[in-house]
Motif scaffolding. Structure first.
Motif, PDB file in Angstrom:
ATOM      1  N   LEU A   1     -57.429  -9.822  -2.790  1.00 20.89           N
ATOM      2  CA  LEU A   1     -57.240 -11.170  -2.204  1.00 20.89           C
ATOM      3  C   LEU A   1     -57.879 -11.147  -1.152  1.00 20.89           C
ATOM      4  N   GLU A   2     -58.500 -12.436  -0.982  1.00 18.73           N
ATOM      5  CA  GLU A   2     -59.708 -12.817   0.050  1.00 18.73           C
ATOM      6  C   GLU A   2     -58.836 -13.723   0.843  1.00 18.73           C
ATOM      7  N   LEU A   3     -58.289 -14.687   0.358  1.00 24.11           N
ATOM      8  CA  LEU A   3     -57.817 -16.165   1.087  1.00 24.11           C
ATOM      9  C   LEU A   3     -56.225 -16.259   0.753  1.00 24.11           C
ATOM     10  N   LEU A   4     -55.394 -16.331   1.573  1.00 22.44           N
ATOM     11  CA  LEU A   4     -54.267 -16.622   1.674  1.00 22.44           C
ATOM     12  C   LEU A   4     -53.769 -17.581   2.348  1.00 22.44           C
ATOM     13  N   LEU A   5     -53.260 -18.714   1.809  1.00 21.09           N
ATOM     14  CA  LEU A   5     -52.734 -19.912   2.552  1.00 21.09           C
ATOM     15  C   LEU A   5     -51.550 -20.236   2.682  1.00 21.09           C
ATOM     16  N   LEU A   6     -50.851 -20.495   4.001  1.00 22.30           N
ATOM     17  CA  LEU A   6     -49.331 -20.330   3.967  1.00 22.30           C
ATOM     18  C   LEU A   6     -48.880 -21.533   4.794  1.00 22.30           C
ATOM     19  N   ARG A   7     -49.569 -22.577   4.937  1.00 24.24           N
ATOM     20  CA  ARG A   7     -49.409 -23.568   5.830  1.00 24.24           C
ATOM     21  C   ARG A   7     -48.170 -24.316   5.430  1.00 24.24           C
ATOM     22  N   GLY A   8     -47.412 -24.937   6.466  1.00 22.99           N
ATOM     23  CA  GLY A   8     -46.463 -25.892   6.135  1.00 22.99           C
ATOM     24  C   GLY A   8     -45.004 -25.276   5.538  1.00 22.99           C
ATOM     25  N   ASN A   9     -44.834 -24.015   5.913  1.00 12.75           N
ATOM     26  CA  ASN A   9     -43.544 -23.274   5.803  1.00 12.75           C
ATOM     27  C   ASN A   9     -42.842 -23.060   6.829  1.00 12.75           C
ATOM     28  N   PRO A  10     -41.414 -22.983   6.779  1.00  9.95           N
ATOM     29  CA  PRO A  10     -40.610 -22.655   8.034  1.00  9.95           C
ATOM     30  C   PRO A  10     -40.512 -20.993   8.206  1.00  9.95           C
ATOM     31  N   TRP A  11     -41.367 -20.427   8.252  1.00 11.39           N
ATOM     32  CA  TRP A  11     -41.731 -18.973   8.696  1.00 11.39           C
ATOM     33  C   TRP A  11     -40.610 -18.481   9.457  1.00 11.39           C
ATOM     34  N   TYR A  12     -39.618 -17.607   9.250  1.00 14.12           N
ATOM     35  CA  TYR A  12     -38.834 -16.696  10.279  1.00 14.12           C
ATOM     36  C   TYR A  12     -39.228 -15.646  10.522  1.00 14.12           C
ATOM     37  N   CYS A  13     -39.704 -15.247  11.614  1.00 13.44           N
ATOM     38  CA  CYS A  13     -40.528 -14.100  11.957  1.00 13.44           C
ATOM     39  C   CYS A  13     -39.768 -13.112  12.642  1.00 13.44           C
ATOM     40  N   GLY A  14     -38.742 -12.455  12.025  1.00 15.08           N
ATOM     41  CA  GLY A  14     -38.105 -11.318  12.396  1.00 15.08           C
ATOM     42  C   GLY A  14     -38.419 -10.181  11.797  1.00 15.08           C
ATOM     43  N   CYS A  15     -37.397  -9.531  11.896  1.00 12.58           N
ATOM     44  CA  CYS A  15     -37.822  -7.812  11.782  1.00 12.58           C
ATOM     45  C   CYS A  15     -38.123  -8.100   9.869  1.00 12.58           C
ATOM     46  N   ASN A  16     -37.732  -9.024   9.166  1.00  8.88           N
ATOM     47  CA  ASN A  16     -37.926  -9.249   7.833  1.00  8.88           C
ATOM     48  C   ASN A  16     -39.251  -9.161   7.301  1.00  8.88           C
ATOM     49  N   LEU A  17     -40.205  -9.699   8.559  1.00  6.66           N
ATOM     50  CA  LEU A  17     -41.616  -9.873   8.085  1.00  6.66           C
ATOM     51  C   LEU A  17     -42.442  -8.670   8.884  1.00  6.66           C
ATOM     52  N   ARG A  18     -41.620  -7.655   9.415  1.00  3.07           N
ATOM     53  CA  ARG A  18     -42.503  -6.444   9.920  1.00  3.07           C
ATOM     54  C   ARG A  18     -43.585  -5.905   8.732  1.00  3.07           C
ATOM     55  N   TRP A  19     -43.095  -5.698   7.616  1.00  7.08           N
ATOM     56  CA  TRP A  19     -44.195  -5.341   6.542  1.00  7.08           C
ATOM     57  C   TRP A  19     -45.467  -6.107   6.503  1.00  7.08           C
ATOM     58  N   LEU A  20     -45.290  -7.523   6.515  1.00  5.64           N
ATOM     59  CA  LEU A  20     -46.388  -8.454   6.333  1.00  5.64           C
ATOM     60  C   LEU A  20     -47.340  -8.170   7.624  1.00  5.64           C
ATOM     61  N   HIS A  21     -46.588  -8.020   8.612  1.00  8.61           N
ATOM     62  CA  HIS A  21     -47.274  -7.805  10.324  1.00  8.61           C
ATOM     63  C   HIS A  21     -48.221  -6.602   9.811  1.00  8.61           C
TER      64      HIS A  21
ATOM     65  N   GLY B   1     -39.323 -19.915  13.707  1.00  4.64           N
ATOM     66  CA  GLY B   1     -37.938 -19.182  14.169  1.00  4.64           C
ATOM     67  C   GLY B   1     -38.327 -17.540  14.230  1.00  4.64           C
ATOM     68  N   PRO B   2     -37.603 -16.803  14.954  1.00  2.00           N
ATOM     69  CA  PRO B   2     -36.432 -17.455  15.842  1.00  2.00           C
ATOM     70  C   PRO B   2     -37.217 -18.321  16.935  1.00  2.00           C
ATOM     71  N   GLU B   3     -36.278 -18.916  17.964  1.00  2.00           N
ATOM     72  CA  GLU B   3     -37.018 -19.976  18.868  1.00  2.00           C
ATOM     73  C   GLU B   3     -37.721 -19.257  19.914  1.00  2.00           C
ATOM     74  N   PRO B   4     -37.797 -18.081  20.329  1.00  2.00           N
ATOM     75  CA  PRO B   4     -38.555 -17.386  21.362  1.00  2.00           C
ATOM     76  C   PRO B   4     -39.879 -17.178  20.652  1.00  2.00           C
ATOM     77  N   VAL B   5     -40.273 -17.270  19.383  1.00  2.00           N
ATOM     78  CA  VAL B   5     -41.598 -16.896  18.669  1.00  2.00           C
ATOM     79  C   VAL B   5     -42.045 -18.141  18.094  1.00  2.00           C
ATOM     80  N   ARG B   6     -41.257 -19.287  18.328  1.00  2.00           N
ATOM     81  CA  ARG B   6     -41.665 -20.604  17.582  1.00  2.00           C
ATOM     82  C   ARG B   6     -43.186 -20.986  17.826  1.00  2.00           C
ATOM     83  N   GLY B   7     -43.994 -21.277  17.100  1.00  2.00           N
ATOM     84  CA  GLY B   7     -45.419 -21.694  17.207  1.00  2.00           C
ATOM     85  C   GLY B   7     -46.391 -20.495  17.193  1.00  2.00           C
TER      86      GLY B   7
END
Length: 619
Positions: free
Chosen positions: A286-306, A325-331
């Motif tokens: 994989l060289e290009l992963l496009l993920l724009r326009g999704n309401p990503w929730y960046c909790g411990c659920n995405l620790r593996w992706l990080h 989301g959650p609110e402290p990490v929005r944006g």
């Protein structure tokens, strides 16, 4: 005469080498440029013509001479943006490439295509071709056809009888809603398939539809109605996969299994909040992963992706992974949340009591239930559930000598929550904690879903000694009686309040009937109902809205759709208006129908005691 000479020179001009080129066109060896000339008929062409540019004219079927059929040198013809309403029949059999897009062609007859046995590329975009207008076995006479474009037509299904030699098929922006099992049968050479902008849904795509396309390198399903990627996608040679703008809510973990050659994946414009762990395990190319326009929730659920992003480094370009989301990490970008993700890390396995992670397979996705002790009597429960759920049922059981002897407690958690803090637990005790998502279409006790469970043992009290244990036991023993006392007191106060309201209402009704008398309108003392006299149905139910400013709203409850009748009309009166309010809304009559909301202001009067004047009570 002069007109004859002008006509002659308009179409024929013989050069020194004997090659004839129409004077309205421009010839350059085998290339003949007659485009954008306003032609309604094709002039005589040079004998050595190989590529004809005839686009953007006014050519109809009658403007194509039969002499074209005798040509053996023409290989490519551009006839797009003309006035053709039928597939041309006078075409040279030597033709390899034909451009007929942006006409008004409605049918594909087998006889016309059979005259083009060497045809390899056919462009029929932007015409009026429907599925039923393609004749049976229409492509049987084109065994070399490699490219077929039918974008922006009126197709409702995949055309039948496509040639086995086909390598690229474009059917985007049609009305295709169903793909049966046999739709792509025999198309083992197909390498690029575009189905953008159709009406495809998961339930209308057969399970093994795409698995037959073993040599497919690019699949595009943009702008459809998919809730998740179709099952059994071809994985052996797939290089590009486009799934954007579908509104997908989840992606099963096994979707990309075996796609070791995948270089580009586009999931933009969906409704994804998370990705299951392990979904990218086979995508080493994989060289290009496009993920724009999704309401990503960046909790411990995405620790593996990080961790995956930092592990791949610059080898992969990821765009649009911005937290909502959650609110402290929005944006913020997920890559930047290293310190937050480090807080999700627990001690190594076997190091003693601590964070317990229990992965559970659920609906094709991988979900985590994480329990982490914060103190001897509190535990933080976190979970990952990528699919939307109205609520979760969280249960925790203090286990005794057996599960049957334990004490279990349950609570409902809103669907947007991903953490819950359990408090007032018993120290030095073993708990079984389970989480079950509750969907709208299932009941509370649904047996179709399997809960995610984890066990944890609470620690010792910080004060130590037997005193701490005894204090925890006393707290546990007194919790239930205290709750009973509070509940009983609340119930008693509620009963007294209800009794007082009934007494007040009865006394007021007796006062009104005894002192004021019946309103008879001077009809011999006969009692009349004020509501009947004013032309309305009597309704003893009264809704009082006291909070200023006056407001009223009707909403559907429990996701049940309303079925109003056109003749149903509801009238709402403010029967005890505030004497200090002078607005027409406070003293008005509100009329609602099934489609319109209208407000009528009235000059309704009222007496000093707050009782409205019956003469003006209805408008």
């Amino acid at each position: 005469n002069s007109s004859t000479v002008k006509f002659f020179f308009l179409f024929e001009c013989e050069g020194d080498d004997g090659i004839v080129c129409p004077s309205v066109c421009r010839c350059d060896e085998g290339f003949v440029y007659c485009n954008d000339r306003g032609l309604s008929i094709i002039p005589p062409l040079p004998l050595t013509a190989a590529i004809l540019y005839l686009q953007s004219n006014r050519l109809s079927n009658a403007g194509l001479p039969q002499s074209l059929e005798r040509s053996t040198s023409i290989r490519v013809i551009y006839l797009y943006a003309n006035q053709l309403d039928e597939f041309p029949i006078h075409l040279p059999p030597s033709l390899r490439e034909l451009h007929l897009q942006d006409n008004n062609i409605r049918t594909l007859p087998r006889s016309a295509l059979a005259k083009l046995p060497l045809l390899e590329r056919l462009h029929l975009d932007d015409n009026s071709i429907s599925t039923v207008s393609i004749q049976d076995r229409a492509f049987s006479g084109t065994p070399r056809l490699r490219l077929l474009f039918l974008s922006r037509n009126h197709l409702s299904s995949i055309p039948a009888g496509l040639p086995a030699s086909l390598e690229e098929l474009r059917l985007d922006d049609n009305r295709i809603s169903t793909i049966p099992t046999h739709a792509f049968r025999g198309l083992s050479s197909l390498r690029r398939l575009v189905l953008d902008g159709n009406l495809l849904a998961n339930t209308r795509i057969a399970d093994d539809t795409f698995s037959r396309l073993s040599n497919l390198t690019e699949l595009s399903l943009v702008r459809n109605a998919l809730q998740s990627p179709p099952v059994n996608l071809p994985s052996a040679h797939l290089v590009r996969l486009h799934l954007q703008d579908n509104g997908m809510t989840h992606i099963p973990r096994a979707t990309l299994d075996g796609m070791r050659h995948l270089q580009r994946l586009d999931l933009s414009g969906n409704n994804l909040t998370s990705l299951p762990r392990g979904i990218l395990r086979d995508t080493e190319s994989l060289e290009l992963l496009l993920l724009r326009g999704n309401p990503w929730y960046c909790g411990c659920n995405l620790r593996w992706l990080h961790s995956w992003l930092h592990g791949r480094g610059s080898a992969v370009t990821v765009r649009g992974l911005v937290c909502q989301g959650p609110e402290p990490v929005r944006g913020q970008s997920l890559r930047e949340l290293t310190s937050l993700m480090e807080q999700c890390e627990g001690p190594p396995a076997g190091s003693g009591p601590g964070e317990v992670v229990n992965p559970v397979e659920n609906d094709g996705g991988e979900d985590d239930l994480t329990v982490k002790p914060l103190s001897p009597d509190s535990v933080l429960v976190s979970w990952l559930y990528p699919q939307p759920a109205p609520s979760f049922r969280l249960s925790w059981l203090r286990m005794g000598s057996s599960a049957a002897l334990g004490s279990m407690t349950e609570t409902l958690v809103p669907g947007e929550r991903r953490q819950y803090l359990l408090t007032q637990l018993t120290p030095r005790s073993r708990y079984l904690i389970c989480l079950l998502p509750l969907r709208q279409e299932t009941s509370f006790d649904s047996k179709d879903s399997t809960p995610a469970c984890a066990q944890i043992e609470t620690g010792d009290v910080s004060t130590g000694g037997e005193g701490g244990d005894k204090e925890g036991q006393d707290s546990e023993l007194t919790a239930l009686p205290l709750a009973g006392i509070i509940g009983g007191a609340t119930a008693l106060v509620s009963l007294l309040l209800i009794f007082a309201i009934f007494c007040w209402y009865g006394q007021r009704s007796g006062y009104m009937s005894g002192d004021s008398g019946s309103y008879s309108r001077g009809r011999g003392g006969k009692h009349y109902d004020d509501y009947v006299e004013s032309g309305t149905k009597k309704d003893t139910s009264i809704l009082e809205i006291r909070a200023p400013p006056a407001g009223f709203q009707m909403t559907a409850m429990a996701h049940q759709s309303l079925q109003p009748k056109l003749e149903d009309v509801t009238y709402i009166h403010t029967i005890f208006p505030s004497s200090s309010s002078s607005s027409s809304q406070a003293n008005g009559t509100y009329r609602t129908t099934s489609h319109h909301h209208v407000t009528y202001g009235t000059n309704r009067g009222y007496r000093e005691g707050g009782i409205p004047d019956i003469d003006y009570a209805y408008t």
